[in-house]
Design a protein around this motif. Structure first.
Motif, PDB file in Angstrom:
ATOM      1  N   VAL A 245       0.829  -1.203   0.000  1.00 33.84           N
ATOM      2  CA  VAL A 245       0.000   0.000   0.000  1.00 33.84           C
ATOM      3  C   VAL A 245       0.862   1.251   0.000  1.00 33.84           C
ATOM      4  CG1 VAL A 245      -1.653   1.335   1.343  1.00 33.84           C
ATOM      5  CG2 VAL A 245      -1.992  -1.124   1.062  1.00 33.84           C
ATOM      6  N   PHE A 246       1.903   1.267   0.832  1.00 32.71           N
ATOM      7  CA  PHE A 246       2.747   2.454   0.947  1.00 32.71           C
ATOM      8  C   PHE A 246       3.748   2.588  -0.203  1.00 32.71           C
ATOM      9  CE2 PHE A 246       1.292   2.222   5.343  1.00 32.71           C
ATOM     10  CZ  PHE A 246       1.083   3.563   5.622  1.00 32.71           C
ATOM     11  N   ASN A 247       4.150   1.497  -0.802  1.00 32.08           N
ATOM     12  CA  ASN A 247       5.188   1.543  -1.823  1.00 32.08           C
ATOM     13  C   ASN A 247       4.682   1.318  -3.238  1.00 32.08           C
ATOM     14  OD1 ASN A 247       7.982   1.529  -0.226  1.00 32.08           O
ATOM     15  ND2 ASN A 247       6.576   0.173   0.847  1.00 32.08           N
ATOM     16  N   MET A 248       3.396   1.008  -3.391  1.00 35.08           N
ATOM     17  CA  MET A 248       2.883   0.750  -4.722  1.00 35.08           C
ATOM     18  C   MET A 248       1.601   1.530  -5.013  1.00 35.08           C
ATOM     19  SD  MET A 248       1.884  -2.918  -6.465  1.00 35.08           S
ATOM     20  CE  MET A 248       3.511  -3.565  -6.111  1.00 35.08           C
ATOM     21  N   ILE A 249       0.606   1.394  -4.160  1.00 39.89           N
ATOM     22  CA  ILE A 249      -0.706   1.984  -4.438  1.00 39.89           C
ATOM     23  C   ILE A 249      -0.690   3.494  -4.217  1.00 39.89           C
ATOM     24  CG2 ILE A 249      -3.138   1.986  -3.763  1.00 39.89           C
ATOM     25  CD1 ILE A 249      -2.891  -0.949  -3.127  1.00 39.89           C
ATOM     26  N   LEU A 250      -0.190   3.956  -3.078  1.00 40.05           N
ATOM     27  CA  LEU A 250      -0.198   5.394  -2.788  1.00 40.05           C
ATOM     28  C   LEU A 250       0.621   6.207  -3.793  1.00 40.05           C
ATOM     29  CD1 LEU A 250      -0.068   5.593   1.125  1.00 40.05           C
ATOM     30  CD2 LEU A 250      -2.006   5.996  -0.410  1.00 40.05           C
ATOM     31  N   PRO A 251       1.830   5.788  -4.192  1.00 40.24           N
ATOM     32  CA  PRO A 251       2.552   6.575  -5.201  1.00 40.24           C
ATOM     33  C   PRO A 251       1.798   6.706  -6.529  1.00 40.24           C
ATOM     34  CG  PRO A 251       4.059   5.089  -4.100  1.00 40.24           C
ATOM     35  CD  PRO A 251       2.694   4.714  -3.649  1.00 40.24           C
ATOM     36  N   VAL A 252       1.103   5.645  -6.950  1.00 39.65           N
ATOM     37  CA  VAL A 252       0.343   5.729  -8.196  1.00 39.65           C
ATOM     38  C   VAL A 252      -0.824   6.693  -8.049  1.00 39.65           C
ATOM     39  CG1 VAL A 252      -1.016   4.409  -9.857  1.00 39.65           C
ATOM     40  CG2 VAL A 252       1.052   3.417  -8.876  1.00 39.65           C
ATOM     41  N   ILE A 253      -1.472   6.685  -6.880  1.00 40.97           N
ATOM     42  CA  ILE A 253      -2.570   7.628  -6.639  1.00 40.97           C
ATOM     43  C   ILE A 253      -2.059   9.067  -6.697  1.00 40.97           C
ATOM     44  CG2 ILE A 253      -4.235   8.430  -4.917  1.00 40.97           C
ATOM     45  CD1 ILE A 253      -4.604   5.572  -4.029  1.00 40.97           C
ATOM     46  N   LEU A 254      -0.899   9.326  -6.106  1.00 40.54           N
ATOM     47  CA  LEU A 254      -0.337  10.678  -6.124  1.00 40.54           C
ATOM     48  C   LEU A 254       0.031  11.110  -7.537  1.00 40.54           C
ATOM     49  CD1 LEU A 254       1.918  10.505  -2.929  1.00 40.54           C
ATOM     50  CD2 LEU A 254      -0.329  11.561  -3.168  1.00 40.54           C
ATOM     51  N   LEU A 255       0.582  10.198  -8.326  1.00 39.63           N
ATOM     52  CA  LEU A 255       0.901  10.539  -9.712  1.00 39.63           C
ATOM     53  C   LEU A 255      -0.365  10.776 -10.528  1.00 39.63           C
ATOM     54  CD1 LEU A 255       3.830   8.036 -10.457  1.00 39.63           C
ATOM     55  CD2 LEU A 255       3.979  10.511 -10.176  1.00 39.63           C
ATOM     56  N   SER A 256      -1.424  10.057 -10.198  1.00 38.49           N
ATOM     57  CA  SER A 256      -2.697  10.289 -10.889  1.00 38.49           C
ATOM     58  C   SER A 256      -3.269  11.654 -10.554  1.00 38.49           C
ATOM     59  CB  SER A 256      -3.690   9.187 -10.524  1.00 38.49           C
ATOM     60  OG  SER A 256      -3.194   7.911 -10.886  1.00 38.49           O
ATOM     61  N   ILE A 257      -3.069  12.103  -9.316  1.00 39.94           N
ATOM     62  CA  ILE A 257      -3.517  13.450  -8.943  1.00 39.94           C
ATOM     63  C   ILE A 257      -2.764  14.514  -9.744  1.00 39.94           C
ATOM     64  CG2 ILE A 257      -3.597  15.122  -7.035  1.00 39.94           C
ATOM     65  CD1 ILE A 257      -4.109  12.795  -5.149  1.00 39.94           C
ATOM     66  N   LEU A 258      -1.469  14.266  -9.986  1.00 41.29           N
ATOM     67  CA  LEU A 258      -0.712  15.203 -10.818  1.00 41.29           C
ATOM     68  C   LEU A 258      -1.280  15.269 -12.238  1.00 41.29           C
ATOM     69  CD1 LEU A 258       2.978  14.475  -9.760  1.00 41.29           C
ATOM     70  CD2 LEU A 258       1.524  16.380  -9.068  1.00 41.29           C
ATOM     71  N   ASN A 259      -1.802  14.140 -12.718  1.00 45.93           N
ATOM     72  CA  ASN A 259      -2.442  14.143 -14.035  1.00 45.93           C
ATOM     73  C   ASN A 259      -3.633  15.089 -14.085  1.00 45.93           C
ATOM     74  OD1 ASN A 259      -0.991  12.520 -15.796  1.00 45.93           O
ATOM     75  ND2 ASN A 259      -1.835  10.649 -14.941  1.00 45.93           N
ATOM     76  N   PHE A 407     -13.604  12.732 -11.820  1.00 51.82           N
ATOM     77  CA  PHE A 407     -14.666  11.775 -11.544  1.00 51.82           C
ATOM     78  C   PHE A 407     -14.238  10.358 -11.905  1.00 51.82           C
ATOM     79  CE2 PHE A 407     -18.304   9.346 -13.185  1.00 51.82           C
ATOM     80  CZ  PHE A 407     -19.086   9.290 -12.039  1.00 51.82           C
ATOM     81  N   PHE A 408     -13.585  10.190 -13.038  1.00 52.57           N
ATOM     82  CA  PHE A 408     -13.178   8.855 -13.484  1.00 52.57           C
ATOM     83  C   PHE A 408     -12.121   8.261 -12.560  1.00 52.57           C
ATOM     84  CE2 PHE A 408     -10.546   6.006 -16.033  1.00 52.57           C
ATOM     85  CZ  PHE A 408     -11.515   5.139 -16.530  1.00 52.57           C
ATOM     86  N   VAL A 409     -11.119   9.067 -12.185  1.00 56.95           N
ATOM     87  CA  VAL A 409     -10.046   8.568 -11.322  1.00 56.95           C
ATOM     88  C   VAL A 409     -10.597   8.174  -9.959  1.00 56.95           C
ATOM     89  CG1 VAL A 409      -7.941   9.213 -10.090  1.00 56.95           C
ATOM     90  CG2 VAL A 409      -8.195   9.778 -12.510  1.00 56.95           C
ATOM     91  N   ILE A 410     -11.439   9.023  -9.364  1.00 58.73           N
ATOM     92  CA  ILE A 410     -12.004   8.708  -8.045  1.00 58.73           C
ATOM     93  C   ILE A 410     -12.866   7.457  -8.110  1.00 58.73           C
ATOM     94  CG2 ILE A 410     -13.557   9.517  -6.239  1.00 58.73           C
ATOM     95  CD1 ILE A 410     -12.576  12.333  -6.759  1.00 58.73           C
ATOM     96  N   LEU A 411     -13.693   7.348  -9.148  1.00 58.40           N
ATOM     97  CA  LEU A 411     -14.582   6.201  -9.274  1.00 58.40           C
ATOM     98  C   LEU A 411     -13.795   4.902  -9.452  1.00 58.40           C
ATOM     99  CD1 LEU A 411     -17.466   5.086  -9.570  1.00 58.40           C
ATOM    100  CD2 LEU A 411     -17.280   5.534 -12.034  1.00 58.40           C
TER     101      LEU A 411
END
Length: 436
Positions: A245-259, A407-411
């Protein structure tokens, strides 16, 4: 103590003490000589039993007799579970017990000797081995280990073993997955009419050390003597997901927010395209690192892998939309007329923003009265957007793309997390509490 008490009280004379001490010493030697077990007693026992003993013959009275062998697996630790090569490495020892009719003696004939230690290769033992071995096919134990033999012929063999077995991996709910691995032991050279493998206790976890990666939530066993003598121990392992969760999922979520913030950056700054490509490359480089740790399995598809592909697709789409907007913004307002599609699109965006079109375009005064009608003709609608600029169109596109991708990313992220956390293969907390 009674002698000294009589001496101090005057009841016993001094001359009688040495004689009484000699009598006490003789009685002590006689008592000890009847119960002490010497080296010669055990050596004589071994010579008598092993003189004509052969380890090549199954220790039964008749050839048709089935020899019952009891197994108990004492699990020490789970050394590793390799999802890429689909193998499980465990450490522990087996308590194997059977009756050897050739190793029976009367304890009274050997000064009370009721147990002896014999090297495991000196007596008959079942050739039990790991059926689903991953690397090499080897037997249990080693030549330096001993077995315990009791006077009624009961043999206890406790071989300690590091077993590397095959285990099929299901990565559908990785890293919240639960894996079931089976350790299958088999009497390789004997038929079901020769030996019978039994187990009453299954897996004993009294010496088990918890793994830092996997949690053992359930263990079962099943003896199968239908064709060959075999017994299977099944381990249900639940992955501890905190590291992933800390080394895989959260970094991808943060990069998606940058998108998402790609469409917040003004297009006129000239940095939006480079910003989007930078985020895209960062996401791809990170996913390359993650792929090295990701289980390689073509039989099942992980929901996490699908989510990661969707995040990369969104980043790709953001870059493409940025390039399209940059192309539209570069158009000359005088030479490139804004089409009907873009005008309608702009009107819908203004409606979604709850704004009046009067603040963005200049309406023709002669058509002011007709603009209040609910249905307007195409000619009237064209005149309402005479001063509409391509910048207004790109700003409206930024508004739609930003909230659409949010909306798409959150969903998609919520669906992915809920599917992983509450997957149907996950062991319930009620069951975990009942196993403690």
């Amino acid at each position: 103590m009674n002698i000294f008490f009589l001496y101090y009280t005057g009841t016993l004379s001094t001359t009688m003490i040495p004689y009484l001490l000699q009598v006490f010493a003789v009685l002590s030697l006689l008592c000890c000589s009847t119960t002490a077990q010497s080296y010669n007693d055990t050596n004589t026992l071994i010579n008598d039993l092993m003189g004509t003993y052969t380890s090549k013959v199954r220790p039964v009275e008749t050839v048709s007799e089935v020899l019952n062998i009891s197994l108990t697996f004492y699990l020490s630790s789970i050394i590793s579970f390799d999802e890429q090569e689909e193998s499980l490495t465990t450490a522990g020892y087996l308590r194997i017990m059977w009756k050897d009719r050739s190793l029976v003696w009367q304890t009274s004939q050997y000064n009370g000797v009721a147990m002896m230690f014999v090297p495991q290769d000196d007596i008959w033992k079942p050739d039990i081995s790991l059926r689903n071995s991953f690397s090499t096919f080897t037997g249990l134990g080693s030549s330096y280990q001993n077995v315990i033999v009791e006077n009624d012929g009961t043999v206890y063999w406790d071989p300690f073993q590091v077993m590397k077995s095959t285990c099929s991996v299901d990565i559908t709910y990785y890293p919240y997955d639960t894996q079931q691995c089976t350790i299958k032991l088999i009497a390789w050279s004997y038929l079901k009419s020769d030996v019978n493998l039994l187990s009453q206790s299954g897996i004993i976890k009294s010496h088990y050390s918890e793994s830092s990666t996997w949690k053992l939530v359930k263990s079962t066993f099943q003896a199968d003597n239908s064709e060959v003598a075999s017994i299977s121990y099944t381990l249900m392992l639940e992955r501890k997901p905190r590291f992933y969760v800390f080394n895989m999922i959260l970094p991808v979520i943060l990069l998606s927010i940058l998108n998402l913030f790609t469409f917040v950056l003004p297009l006129s700054s000239g940095e939006r395209a480079s910003y989007g490509i930078t985020v895209f490359l960062a996401l791809v480089v990170f996913l390359t690192i993650v792929a090295a740790e990701f289980p390689k399995n073509s039989d099942t598809t992980s929901h996490l892998a699908v989510w990661l592909i969707l995040m990369v697709s969104i980043s790709t789409l953001a870059v493409i939309l940025t390039i399209i907007e940059a192309r539209l913004l570069s158009r000359d307002d005088g030479n490139h007329e804004i089409g009907k599609f873009y005008r309608r699109f702009y009107g819908i965006v203004m409606f979604l923003q709850c704004r009046s079109c009067k603040s963005h375009v200049h309406r023709v005064k002669s058509k002011a009265a007709t603009s209040k009608q609910s249905v307007m003709s195409s000619d009237t609608e064209d005149e309402l957007y005479l001063d509409l600029k391509w910048k207004n169109i790109t700003d409206a596109m930024d508004y739609v793309f930003f909230f659409g991708i949010v909306f798409f990313v959150i969903l998609v992220t919520l669906i992915m997390l809920l599917t992983l956390i509450y997957n149907p293969d996950k062991v319930t907390e009620e069951y975990k509490s009942s196993q403690l």
